[in-house]
Enzyme design. Structure first.
Site, PDB file in Angstrom:
ATOM      1  N   GLY A   8       0.828  -1.195   0.000  1.00 27.14           N
ATOM      2  CA  GLY A   8       0.000   0.000   0.000  1.00 27.14           C
ATOM      3  C   GLY A   8       0.862   1.244   0.000  1.00 27.14           C
ATOM      4  N   ASN A   9       2.174   1.041  -0.119  1.00 27.93           N
ATOM      5  CA  ASN A   9       3.142   2.130  -0.019  1.00 27.93           C
ATOM      6  C   ASN A   9       3.359   2.772  -1.395  1.00 27.93           C
ATOM      7  OD1 ASN A   9       5.578   3.656   0.173  1.00 27.93           O
ATOM      8  ND2 ASN A   9       6.160   2.470   1.985  1.00 27.93           N
ATOM      9  N   ASP A  67       9.705  -7.720   0.908  1.00 23.90           N
ATOM     10  CA  ASP A  67       9.703  -7.377   2.319  1.00 23.90           C
ATOM     11  C   ASP A  67      11.093  -6.835   2.586  1.00 23.90           C
ATOM     12  OD1 ASP A  67       8.161  -7.262   4.755  1.00 23.90           O
ATOM     13  OD2 ASP A  67       9.667  -8.613   5.585  1.00 23.90           O
ATOM     14  N   SER A  68      11.136  -5.692   3.172  1.00 32.41           N
ATOM     15  CA  SER A  68      12.427  -5.051   3.374  1.00 32.41           C
ATOM     16  C   SER A  68      12.453  -4.353   4.715  1.00 32.41           C
ATOM     17  CB  SER A  68      12.704  -4.051   2.245  1.00 32.41           C
ATOM     18  OG  SER A  68      11.666  -3.097   2.145  1.00 32.41           O
ATOM     19  N   GLY A 175      11.271   6.572   4.972  1.00 31.60           N
ATOM     20  CA  GLY A 175      11.613   5.694   6.091  1.00 31.60           C
ATOM     21  C   GLY A 175      12.871   6.134   6.822  1.00 31.60           C
ATOM     22  N   TYR A 176      13.781   5.208   7.009  1.00 32.40           N
ATOM     23  CA  TYR A 176      14.998   5.456   7.776  1.00 32.40           C
ATOM     24  C   TYR A 176      16.107   6.129   6.950  1.00 32.40           C
ATOM     25  CZ  TYR A 176      12.910   2.237  11.181  1.00 32.40           C
ATOM     26  OH  TYR A 176      12.068   1.631  12.093  1.00 32.40           O
ATOM     27  N   ASP A 177      15.835   6.441   5.695  1.00 36.57           N
ATOM     28  CA  ASP A 177      16.875   6.963   4.797  1.00 36.57           C
ATOM     29  C   ASP A 177      17.659   8.169   5.344  1.00 36.57           C
ATOM     30  OD1 ASP A 177      16.208   4.946   3.076  1.00 36.57           O
ATOM     31  OD2 ASP A 177      15.342   6.234   1.527  1.00 36.57           O
TER      32      ASP A 177
END
Length: 218
Positions: A8-9, A67-68, A175-177
């Site tokens: 859904g991203n 999945d990451s 995200g965490y980037d």
């Protein structure tokens, strides 16, 4: 070829469309499909195949799923498959009620958790790819065609976790980037261009490895 992406991203859809420009990438929400499977796997691969099969059962068409997550070496790979649910050292696998904290809070918690862990030096920390602050993204990428017809690739993207949230930088990525620093670029993942990221990222390398297979199916 029309390929469904099991997410859904919309950020992932954008990245995938850039990586596979010759194909139509569709996510469930584009067609009003409710899609939120329980990710009960214990590895990135298991979760990716769960998502791929769940969407295939709805659309009966080629599905790609990944999945990451981010894995911090000195934290024994945490948060790993729980990266999107991570809620700090008290709830590394997510809060029991299922609520999520903001990405900014996740970033702060992860840096603080690593800093706390490194207060107790361990010789093995020096052997990580980039030393004690080494971290990496992992992506397990699946192309699912129904039944036992599937292809799997897993890749990583190496970096280091910054030392303090005040050092976060960049507006790209997600995200965490902003807190993952790339020593070879002297930038965070959020500071490099989309083309640079797609060439070296976990997802970019996984898709590149799968691209020939996908093109041969067209």
């Amino acid at each position: 070829m029309k390929i469904y992406l099991a997410t859904g991203n919309k950020h992932k859809k954008k990245e995938m469309a850039e990586l596979l420009p010759d194909h139509e990438i569709v996510i469930p929400s584009d067609e009003g499909i409710a899609f939120d499977p329980d990710e009960t796997g214990t590895t990135f691969y298991e979760n990716s195949i769960i998502k791929a099969k769940a969407l295939y059962d709805i659309v009966h068409a080629p599905v790609i799923a990944d999945d990451s997550g981010i894995c911090v070496d000195a934290l024994n790979g945490r948060p790993g498959i729980y990266s999107s649910r991570y809620a700090g050292p008290d709830f590394p696998q997510g809060k029991p009620d299922g609520t999520k904290i903001s990405q900014e809070e996740q970033n702060v918690f992860l840096i603080e958790e690593l800093n706390e862990a490194l207060k107790n030096p361990d010789p093995k920390h020096e052997n990580y790819v980039h030393g004690p602050r080494s971290c990496h993204y992992t992506c397990a990428f699946v192309l699912y065609l129904g039944g036992d017809r599937l292809y799997v690739v897993q890749e990583t993207f190496e970096g280091t976790l910054i030392e303090d949230i005040s050092m976060q930088a960049g507006n790209g990525g997600f995200g965490y980037d902003p807190i993952v620093y790339l020593p070879e670029y002297k930038k965070t993942v959020a500071q490099i261009t989309a083309d640079e990221k797609n060439a070296i990222s976990h997802r970019g390398k996984a898709v590149l490895a799968m691209k020939g297979i996908i093109n041969n199916l067209s």
